[in-house]
Design a protein around this motif. Sequence first.
Motif, mmCIF file in Angstrom:
data_model
loop_
_atom_site.group_PDB
_atom_site.id
_atom_site.type_symbol
_atom_site.label_atom_id
_atom_site.label_comp_id
_atom_site.label_asym_id
_atom_site.label_seq_id
_atom_site.Cartn_x
_atom_site.Cartn_y
_atom_site.Cartn_z
ATOM 1 N N LYS A 170 -2.198 -94.546 16.483
ATOM 2 C CA LYS A 170 -3.066 -94.138 15.363
ATOM 3 C C LYS A 170 -4.216 -95.136 15.158
ATOM 4 N N PRO A 171 -3.991 -96.471 15.249
ATOM 5 C CA PRO A 171 -5.125 -97.397 15.146
ATOM 6 C C PRO A 171 -6.169 -97.202 16.244
ATOM 7 N N VAL A 172 -5.737 -96.769 17.428
ATOM 8 C CA VAL A 172 -6.673 -96.479 18.514
ATOM 9 C C VAL A 172 -7.562 -95.309 18.095
ATOM 10 N N TYR A 173 -6.945 -94.244 17.612
ATOM 11 C CA TYR A 173 -7.695 -93.073 17.131
ATOM 12 C C TYR A 173 -8.657 -93.473 16.018
ATOM 13 N N ASP A 174 -8.157 -94.205 15.029
ATOM 14 C CA ASP A 174 -8.992 -94.592 13.881
ATOM 15 C C ASP A 174 -10.204 -95.411 14.318
ATOM 16 N N LYS A 175 -10.007 -96.353 15.222
ATOM 17 C CA LYS A 175 -11.115 -97.204 15.693
ATOM 18 C C LYS A 175 -12.120 -96.383 16.483
ATOM 19 N N LEU A 176 -11.640 -95.544 17.396
ATOM 20 C CA LEU A 176 -12.560 -94.714 18.184
ATOM 21 C C LEU A 176 -13.363 -93.790 17.290
ATOM 22 N N LEU A 177 -12.688 -93.141 16.350
ATOM 23 C CA LEU A 177 -13.386 -92.219 15.455
ATOM 24 C C LEU A 177 -14.429 -92.958 14.620
ATOM 25 N N SER A 178 -14.076 -94.110 14.117
ATOM 26 C CA SER A 178 -15.010 -94.913 13.328
ATOM 27 C C SER A 178 -16.261 -95.255 14.135
ATOM 28 N N GLU A 179 -16.065 -95.648 15.379
ATOM 29 C CA GLU A 179 -17.204 -95.991 16.249
ATOM 30 C C GLU A 179 -18.063 -94.760 16.547
ATOM 31 N N VAL A 180 -17.414 -93.651 16.896
ATOM 32 C CA VAL A 180 -18.134 -92.435 17.270
ATOM 33 C C VAL A 180 -18.944 -91.884 16.096
ATOM 34 N N LEU A 181 -18.387 -91.925 14.904
ATOM 35 C CA LEU A 181 -19.094 -91.373 13.745
ATOM 36 C C LEU A 181 -20.376 -92.133 13.417
ATOM 37 N N GLN A 182 -20.536 -93.305 13.986
ATOM 38 C CA GLN A 182 -21.774 -94.066 13.796
ATOM 39 C C GLN A 182 -22.905 -93.573 14.701
ATOM 40 N N PHE A 183 -22.603 -92.716 15.674
ATOM 41 C CA PHE A 183 -23.619 -92.203 16.586
ATOM 42 C C PHE A 183 -24.613 -91.289 15.881
ATOM 43 N N GLY A 184 -24.153 -90.547 14.874
ATOM 44 C CA GLY A 184 -25.028 -89.609 14.182
ATOM 45 C C GLY A 184 -24.275 -88.785 13.162
ATOM 46 N N LYS A 185 -25.022 -88.100 12.306
ATOM 47 C CA LYS A 185 -24.421 -87.311 11.232
ATOM 48 C C LYS A 185 -24.090 -85.883 11.675
ATOM 49 N N ASP A 186 -24.364 -85.558 12.938
ATOM 50 C CA ASP A 186 -24.163 -84.195 13.424
ATOM 51 C C ASP A 186 -22.859 -84.023 14.201
ATOM 52 N N ILE A 187 -21.934 -84.945 14.051
ATOM 53 C CA ILE A 187 -20.672 -84.878 14.785
ATOM 54 C C ILE A 187 -19.657 -84.060 13.998
ATOM 55 N N GLU A 188 -19.044 -83.116 14.690
ATOM 56 C CA GLU A 188 -17.984 -82.304 14.095
ATOM 57 C C GLU A 188 -16.649 -82.792 14.662
ATOM 58 N N VAL A 189 -15.735 -83.151 13.781
ATOM 59 C CA VAL A 189 -14.405 -83.606 14.165
ATOM 60 C C VAL A 189 -13.461 -82.431 13.955
ATOM 61 N N VAL A 190 -12.866 -81.935 15.048
ATOM 62 C CA VAL A 190 -12.059 -80.721 15.000
ATOM 63 C C VAL A 190 -10.646 -81.007 15.516
ATOM 64 N N PRO A 191 -9.698 -81.228 14.611
ATOM 65 C CA PRO A 191 -8.313 -81.443 15.050
ATOM 66 C C PRO A 191 -7.710 -80.170 15.632
ATOM 67 N N LYS A 192 -6.971 -80.342 16.696
ATOM 68 C CA LYS A 192 -6.195 -79.266 17.319
ATOM 69 C C LYS A 192 -4.737 -79.689 17.246
ATOM 70 N N ASN A 193 -3.867 -78.956 17.873
ATOM 71 C CA ASN A 193 -2.440 -79.295 17.838
ATOM 72 C C ASN A 193 -2.139 -80.607 18.555
ATOM 73 N N ALA A 194 -2.766 -80.833 19.714
ATOM 74 C CA ALA A 194 -2.424 -81.993 20.530
ATOM 75 C C ALA A 194 -3.520 -83.041 20.646
ATOM 76 N N TYR A 195 -4.715 -82.737 20.180
ATOM 77 C CA TYR A 195 -5.839 -83.656 20.318
ATOM 78 C C TYR A 195 -6.875 -83.369 19.239
ATOM 79 N N VAL A 196 -7.901 -84.231 19.182
ATOM 80 C CA VAL A 196 -9.026 -84.017 18.283
ATOM 81 C C VAL A 196 -10.271 -83.846 19.140
ATOM 82 N N SER A 197 -10.965 -82.746 18.930
ATOM 83 C CA SER A 197 -12.198 -82.460 19.642
ATOM 84 C C SER A 197 -13.364 -83.065 18.872
ATOM 85 N N LEU A 198 -14.274 -83.712 19.600
ATOM 86 C CA LEU A 198 -15.503 -84.249 19.013
ATOM 87 C C LEU A 198 -16.650 -83.434 19.564
#
Length: 184
Positions: A86-114
């Motif tokens: 979970k800390p790996v996910y949290d860190k990656l998501l935090s970094e990616v969300l800094q790329f821009g305001k147009d990112i859609e985070v879409v959780p699925k059953n087994a993964y999260v689509s960016l």
Amino acid sequence: MDKAEQTMLANLHKNTGKTLEQWVEVVKKQGFNKHGEILKFLKEEHSFTHGYANMVALKSREADAGSVENKDELIEKQYKGKEHFKPVYDKLLSEVLQFGKDIEVVPKNAYVSLRRKKQFAILQPATKSRFEVGINLKGQEPKGKLEAINASNAMYSHKINLTDVNDIDKEVIDWLKTAYENAG
């Protein structure tokens, strides 16, 4: 529902003569238990591409973000027994969300689509010992941590395997940023 999904739904009906709901009924009548069984059935028996087969499979199993009310539950489910990722996910998501305001985070059953205009990456606790970052960089030669995927129907072209939060470095973030920029 986002614009890309609306377009896919319209094209599904236009190309097959059946709505998503009708395809879900077809799939449910088959009694499949696994996502892969549904994909195989739709691709082999009905000539679906991977994207359309995946959409119908997710909807028929109610395993996509649009089929659940609390999207956080999907993420919690992904990390059950893999809490150390979970800390790996949290860190990656935090970094990616800094790329821009147009990112859609879409959780699925087994993964999260960016996604931006299209999916550029997925974040997935693949096994108890491996966290996988799937990245769409078609045509990119593998190098460094970036490995090519040799499957024509994969949802991404490359992957980076991580084992803990300390594996997230400038290289990992740079590959994600490149994929993000290419998806615009």
